[in-house]
Design an enzyme around this catalytic site. Structure first.
Site, PDB file in Angstrom:
ATOM      1  N   TYR A 185     -16.808 -51.988  34.677  1.00 49.99           N
ATOM      2  CA  TYR A 185     -17.257 -50.712  34.115  1.00 49.99           C
ATOM      3  C   TYR A 185     -16.184 -49.662  34.343  1.00 49.99           C
ATOM      4  O   TYR A 185     -15.715 -49.467  35.460  1.00 49.99           O
ATOM      5  CB  TYR A 185     -18.572 -50.241  34.749  1.00 49.99           C
ATOM      6  CG  TYR A 185     -19.138 -49.040  34.023  1.00 49.99           C
ATOM      7  CD1 TYR A 185     -20.100 -49.206  33.040  1.00 49.99           C
ATOM      8  CD2 TYR A 185     -18.661 -47.756  34.279  1.00 49.99           C
ATOM      9  CE1 TYR A 185     -20.594 -48.116  32.333  1.00 49.99           C
ATOM     10  CE2 TYR A 185     -19.140 -46.671  33.570  1.00 49.99           C
ATOM     11  CZ  TYR A 185     -20.106 -46.847  32.594  1.00 49.99           C
ATOM     12  OH  TYR A 185     -20.574 -45.767  31.888  1.00 49.99           O
ATOM     13  N   SER A 243     -16.052 -39.481  46.964  1.00 49.18           N
ATOM     14  CA  SER A 243     -14.784 -39.790  47.609  1.00 49.18           C
ATOM     15  C   SER A 243     -14.657 -39.030  48.927  1.00 49.18           C
ATOM     16  O   SER A 243     -15.168 -37.918  49.075  1.00 49.18           O
ATOM     17  CB  SER A 243     -13.630 -39.422  46.679  1.00 49.18           C
ATOM     18  OG  SER A 243     -12.412 -39.886  47.190  1.00 49.18           O
ATOM     19  N   HIS A 273     -11.924 -34.461  43.243  1.00 41.26           N
ATOM     20  CA  HIS A 273     -12.686 -35.449  42.489  1.00 41.26           C
ATOM     21  C   HIS A 273     -13.995 -34.856  41.981  1.00 41.26           C
ATOM     22  O   HIS A 273     -14.325 -34.971  40.800  1.00 41.26           O
ATOM     23  CB  HIS A 273     -12.977 -36.677  43.355  1.00 41.26           C
ATOM     24  CG  HIS A 273     -11.873 -37.677  43.360  1.00 41.26           C
ATOM     25  ND1 HIS A 273     -11.528 -38.394  42.246  1.00 41.26           N
ATOM     26  CD2 HIS A 273     -11.037 -38.083  44.335  1.00 41.26           C
ATOM     27  CE1 HIS A 273     -10.524 -39.207  42.530  1.00 41.26           C
ATOM     28  NE2 HIS A 273     -10.206 -39.034  43.800  1.00 41.26           N
ATOM     29  N   GLU A 303     -13.789 -43.488  54.116  1.00 40.41           N
ATOM     30  CA  GLU A 303     -13.197 -44.264  53.025  1.00 40.41           C
ATOM     31  C   GLU A 303     -11.674 -44.293  53.175  1.00 40.41           C
ATOM     32  O   GLU A 303     -11.050 -45.355  53.155  1.00 40.41           O
ATOM     33  CB  GLU A 303     -13.591 -43.629  51.691  1.00 40.41           C
ATOM     34  CG  GLU A 303     -12.988 -44.309  50.479  1.00 40.41           C
ATOM     35  CD  GLU A 303     -13.251 -43.543  49.191  1.00 40.41           C
ATOM     36  OE1 GLU A 303     -13.101 -44.163  48.113  1.00 40.41           O
ATOM     37  OE2 GLU A 303     -13.600 -42.348  49.244  1.00 40.41           O
ATOM     38  N   HIS A 304     -11.073 -43.114  53.298  1.00 39.64           N
ATOM     39  CA  HIS A 304      -9.623 -42.986  53.488  1.00 39.64           C
ATOM     40  C   HIS A 304      -9.359 -42.313  54.835  1.00 39.64           C
ATOM     41  O   HIS A 304      -9.909 -41.246  55.106  1.00 39.64           O
ATOM     42  CB  HIS A 304      -8.987 -42.114  52.399  1.00 39.64           C
ATOM     43  CG  HIS A 304      -9.304 -42.540  51.002  1.00 39.64           C
ATOM     44  ND1 HIS A 304     -10.247 -41.895  50.226  1.00 39.64           N
ATOM     45  CD2 HIS A 304      -8.793 -43.538  50.243  1.00 39.64           C
ATOM     46  CE1 HIS A 304     -10.300 -42.482  49.038  1.00 39.64           C
ATOM     47  NE2 HIS A 304      -9.439 -43.485  49.017  1.00 39.64           N
ATOM     48  N   ASP A 351      -4.052 -44.518  46.016  1.00 42.37           N
ATOM     49  CA  ASP A 351      -4.878 -44.432  44.816  1.00 42.37           C
ATOM     50  C   ASP A 351      -4.205 -45.080  43.611  1.00 42.37           C
ATOM     51  O   ASP A 351      -4.886 -45.576  42.708  1.00 42.37           O
ATOM     52  CB  ASP A 351      -5.169 -42.963  44.483  1.00 42.37           C
ATOM     53  CG  ASP A 351      -6.398 -42.441  45.212  1.00 42.37           C
ATOM     54  OD1 ASP A 351      -7.143 -43.254  45.788  1.00 42.37           O
ATOM     55  OD2 ASP A 351      -6.617 -41.214  45.200  1.00 42.37           O
ATOM     56  N   GLU A 377     -39.751 -79.179  63.742  1.00 40.38           N
ATOM     57  CA  GLU A 377     -40.200 -78.175  62.770  1.00 40.38           C
ATOM     58  C   GLU A 377     -41.339 -78.695  61.898  1.00 40.38           C
ATOM     59  O   GLU A 377     -41.727 -78.050  60.918  1.00 40.38           O
ATOM     60  CB  GLU A 377     -39.025 -77.738  61.889  1.00 40.38           C
ATOM     61  CG  GLU A 377     -37.937 -77.011  62.665  1.00 40.38           C
ATOM     62  CD  GLU A 377     -36.773 -76.562  61.784  1.00 40.38           C
ATOM     63  OE1 GLU A 377     -36.741 -76.927  60.588  1.00 40.38           O
ATOM     64  OE2 GLU A 377     -35.897 -75.831  62.297  1.00 40.38           O
ATOM     65  N   HIS A 404     -37.962 -84.363  55.815  1.00 39.04           N
ATOM     66  CA  HIS A 404     -36.586 -84.148  56.262  1.00 39.04           C
ATOM     67  C   HIS A 404     -36.187 -85.229  57.260  1.00 39.04           C
ATOM     68  O   HIS A 404     -35.125 -85.834  57.174  1.00 39.04           O
ATOM     69  CB  HIS A 404     -36.447 -82.772  56.940  1.00 39.04           C
ATOM     70  CG  HIS A 404     -36.368 -81.615  56.006  1.00 39.04           C
ATOM     71  ND1 HIS A 404     -37.410 -81.213  55.231  1.00 39.04           N
ATOM     72  CD2 HIS A 404     -35.338 -80.768  55.729  1.00 39.04           C
ATOM     73  CE1 HIS A 404     -37.053 -80.153  54.514  1.00 39.04           C
ATOM     74  NE2 HIS A 404     -35.791 -79.866  54.802  1.00 39.04           N
TER      75      HIS A 404
END
Length: 439
Positions: free
Chosen positions: A136, A243, A268, A333-334, A367, A421, A426
């Site tokens: 996207y 951001s 931003h 983030e940064h 970036d 179990e 099994h």
């Protein structure tokens, strides 16, 4: 227009510092009920009506007089044409960035592996790329060709067979740089659709849009909400928040540089967050002065001002050790380590999407063209998640091969555990393969 900031000033010595910091960092990404219901209605329409719904929504939301789905498909030739329409410096910059991004991500590729035990049992892992990924891309004037490179190239490096890009063209606005970036990055198919309807088309498929295995890429609240709803039907990269940048500085970097680094994220949008942490109170004053001096010179001054005033902060700490503690608490983030010896502090950093080392390494380089991915965890999610990478477009299958002897020995262990179990089928399935003594 007059611009000024009243950026928050916090001190780690304040008894209420933790409370103030929590308030500063709080950001709610949940859609309101009206957005949520609208997205659900759009997804339902796309699932039921396919291409016809996409055409109707494009007319409604993007203001385009489209007659059929064929009007919303861009052939490869159109991407190649975009390469000829951008300037030579723009094309060179895209190609340099693409080369660096590709080179970095080539090092992330994971290979299949296996090992053989003494009795002939083979265990391993098979690494396989996704068949198809959906990208996207926001459209119109606020477009980001760098995001095309950062999302499409790792997919291609991973070996994804087909990368499908969706990008809206509101009011017919086509960004040639975005299309050129798609051409350079090796995008296979492009549809000029956007919003929640584009996410739904990628997740469920229509007559024209192929169903993908994973949807990646940024978008508005409708796109983010749609990604939440289709998760499980397809994979997604993340639900990204605004951001963020956190600069840790020892007080010796040019204050104008630091102010501009803070601006680089604040521009931003109004919800972006820019924070400076330093043990030098005088330096914080200098940066505040630089912010007020430089703000009027910025093209996006109004957005920066709202971001800085609403969510920005200058934080005074006791020393560099406490600065790192605050950085880990924020999990940005940064993270810029704008200090004399960033390497010395790197081992102490536990939570950050990307770490920019030294005074000369601006976040802006990451970036666009440094090489590492700029799709990063936000809103503190760097505590448990990582940048987008090749591994996001690969999946791993376990490999188990048992020799007769290996199946016999493992069967004894499995039988005991299965009966514990109360899963007798099994147990018996494993027991059938237990060899008789002497065989």
């Amino acid at each position: 227009m007059t611009t000024s900031t009243a950026i928050a000033r916090l001190s780690a010595a304040d008894p209420d510092f933790a409370h103030h910091l929590d308030h500063l960092l709080s950001w709610e990404s949940v859609s309101d009920d009206s957005v949520n219901q609208r997205v659900l209605d759009i997804i339902k329409a796309v699932r039921e009506r396919g291409d016809a719904a996409l055409v109707d929504f494009t007319r409604q939301f993007d203001g385009l007089d489209v007659k059929s789905m064929s009007d919303l498909i861009l052939p490869r030739e159109r991407l190649e044409l975009a390469l000829t329409r951008i300037t030579a410096p723009q094309r060179e910059a895209l190609e340099v960035a693409a080369t660096r991004v590709r080179s970095y991500h080539e090092k992330q590729k994971q290979d299949s592996w296996s090992y053989t035990e003494a009795d002939g049992t083979v265990l391993g892992q098979k690494v396989t790329p996704l068949d198809r990924a959906g990208l996207y891309v926001p459209g119109g004037k606020a477009s980001y060709p760098s995001s095309v490179l950062m999302n499409a190239i790792p997919a291609k490096v991973a070996g994804v067979t087909e990368v499908v890009m969706v990008v809206p063209t509101p009011r017919g606005e086509i960004n040639e740089l975005v299309l050129a970036a798609a051409c350079i990055a090796g995008v296979d198919r492009v549809f000029t659709i956007g919003g929640a309807q584009a996410v739904a088309a990628l997740a469920y498929g229509t007559e024209s849009v192929p169903k993908v295995d994973k949807v990646v890429g940024p978008g508005n609240i409708y796109v983010a909400t749609a990604k939440r709803h289709v998760f499980g039907q397809v994979g997604i990269d993340m639900i990204a928040g605004p951001s963020e940048i956190l600069v840790v500085c020892d007080g010796q970097t040019d204050p104008d540089w630091i102010a501009m680094d803070l601006f680089s994220q604040a521009e931003h949008d109004e919800d972006a967050q820019a924070i400076l942490v330093s043990p030098d109170a005088e330096f914080l004053d200098q940066v505040a002065a630089s912010i007020n001096k430089l703000l009027p010179t910025m093209e996006r001054a109004e957005i920066i001002e709202k971001s800085i005033n609403g969510r920005g902060a200058l934080i005074l700490v006791r020393d560099m050790e406490q600065a790192i503690e605050v950085a880990n608490r924020i999990a940005p983030e940064h993270l810029e380590l704008s200090v004399a010896d960033p390497q010395a502090w790197l081992p102490s950093i536990r939570h950050a999407g990307a770490i920019f080392m030294g005074r000369h390494t601006s976040e802006a380089l990451g970036d666009y063209c440094a090489g590492p991915n700029h799709v990063l965890p936000t809103s503190g999610t760097a505590r448990f998640s990582s940048p987008l990478g090749v591994y996001d477009f690969q999946k791993r299958s376990s490999i188990i091969f048992c020799s007769p002897q290996g199946a016999s020995e493992l069967g004894k262990t499995a039988s005991v555990l299965a009966r514990g179990e109360s899963l007798s089928a099994h147990a018996r399935s494993a027991e059938y393969r237990i060899l008789e003594e002497g065989n």
